[in-house]
Scaffold this motif. Sequence first.
Motif: not given
Length: 142
Positions: A53-55, A58, A50
């Motif tokens: 994926t966020w990184r 961004e 998770s």
Amino acid sequence: HTVRLDRNRIWCDAWELLALSGSDDLSDLDEAAELYKGGFLDGLHINKESFETWRQLERTRLQRVAVGVMQRCGERHLDAGHGPRAVAACEKLVALSPLDEAPQRLLLRALARFHGRQAALNHAEGLVETIAREFGCEPEAA
């Protein structure tokens, strides 16, 4: 668990980049361009899908913002006749998006105007080689 940072207590280059990118002031855009140093959180590895994926989301978002900032800086400096700044912004733009035609054309214009026709031709020759290597074809005539 959720982690939140208090923007009133912590300075963050990504937040500043986003804030400055919305400005029409050329000095703000220059500052935003200087803030972008590469991929978001490069070198940080957390073995959590998770987070990764966020990184990546961004990183993609911030790179798109940086591309827009560099494009605007290059165009604005070119229009204003600021040779070194125009060329530097265009080179950063091309580094972020090397296979995109619009940044390459902008850099060619800046090189031709501020460093002469031969500098632009030298860059164009390198670009033709890159296109041949990456895509196995030649660029279309302008």
